[in-house]
Design an enzyme around this catalytic site. Structure first.
Site: not given
Length: 247
Positions: A17-19, A139, A153, A155-157
């Site tokens: 995710g370095a962009s 998060s 969101y 729940a995914s984290k």
């Protein structure tokens, strides 16, 4: 020679995710702390923009981490790693009544399955060297804070943060440390997509005891600590960096 336990000199670090956002700030900070950095992201132009801002760039590899072929190609191209910061992710604000299976799948594919599959393959293929440190960007959403509209969101984290602890236990046999960072709201392009107005964002920031949202550098500095030898006795820990919001 000046003593600095937070130095990353001599280490090779992968940043996903370095962009943009936290990933970009982390890649730049790792390079400034002496690491040779491998950066990856989906957007080749933005990835090049990150490369132009940093020194000590070892490689840049464009890849979509939700694509299995891209993940396998990335892992095959990686040099032996002393550390990795898995930053790629997405967010949404969506009441649970509108959280269809499709919406959950979209969020989990990016925020959970993609980094977990990359982590699994890097360990299995022994790309992560003995003593390496892995940092997952989770998060406070779903772990320390439960705000309306944040369930899909969060729940995914929360799942990612839980997986981190299992990986820390299992990977300890190779002295590989796995930790996460749980940020509060960070001022990145993700929060300026129009889902929430700028006025609402400004008002929301007032709820933070330190009076502001985080900056990408705030999270990048935490990642440097977890990657460095200064945290060599720390694994399975979720580091909360949230300006005091969760208290």
């Amino acid at each position: 020679m000046e003593y600095n336990p937070f130095s990353l000199k001599g280490k090779t670090i992968l940043v996903t995710g370095a962009s943009s956002g936290i990933g970009q700030a982390t890649a730049i900070e790792c390079a400034q702390m002496g690491a040779e950095v491998v950066i990856t992201g989906r957007d080749t132009e933005r990835l090049q923009a990150t490369a132009d801002l940093m020194g000590n760039l070892k490689a840049q590899i464009a890849a979509d981490l939700t694509n299995q072929e891209d993940v396998e190609r990335l892992v095959a191209a990686l040099p032996p790693l002393d550390g990795a910061v898995l930053c790629a992710g997405n967010s949404t604000t969506l009441p649970l009544q509108f959280g269809s299976r499709e919406k959950f799948d979209e969020m989990f594919n990016v925020n959970f399955f993609a980094p977990v599959e990359l982590l699994r393959l890097m360990y299995k293929k022994k790309v992560l060297q003995k003593g390496a440190s892995v940092v997952l960007i989770a998060s406070i959403g779903g772990t320390h804070s439960f705000m309306p509209g944040n369930g899909v969101y969060g729940a995914s984290k929360a799942a990612l943060n839980s997986l981190m602890k299992y990986a820390a236990r299992e990977y300890a046999s190779r002295k590989i440390r796995v930790n996460s960072i749980c940020p509060g709201m960070v001022d990145t392009p993700l929060i300026h997509r129009g889902t929430i107005t700028e006025e609402q964002l400004a008002e929301d920031a007032k709820r933070y005891p330190l009076g502001r949202y985080g900056k990408p550098d705030d999270i990048a500095n935490g990642a440097v600590y977890l990657l460095s030898d200064a945290s060599s006795w720390l694994t399975g820990h979720d580091l909360v960096i949230d300006g005091g919001f969760s208290i």
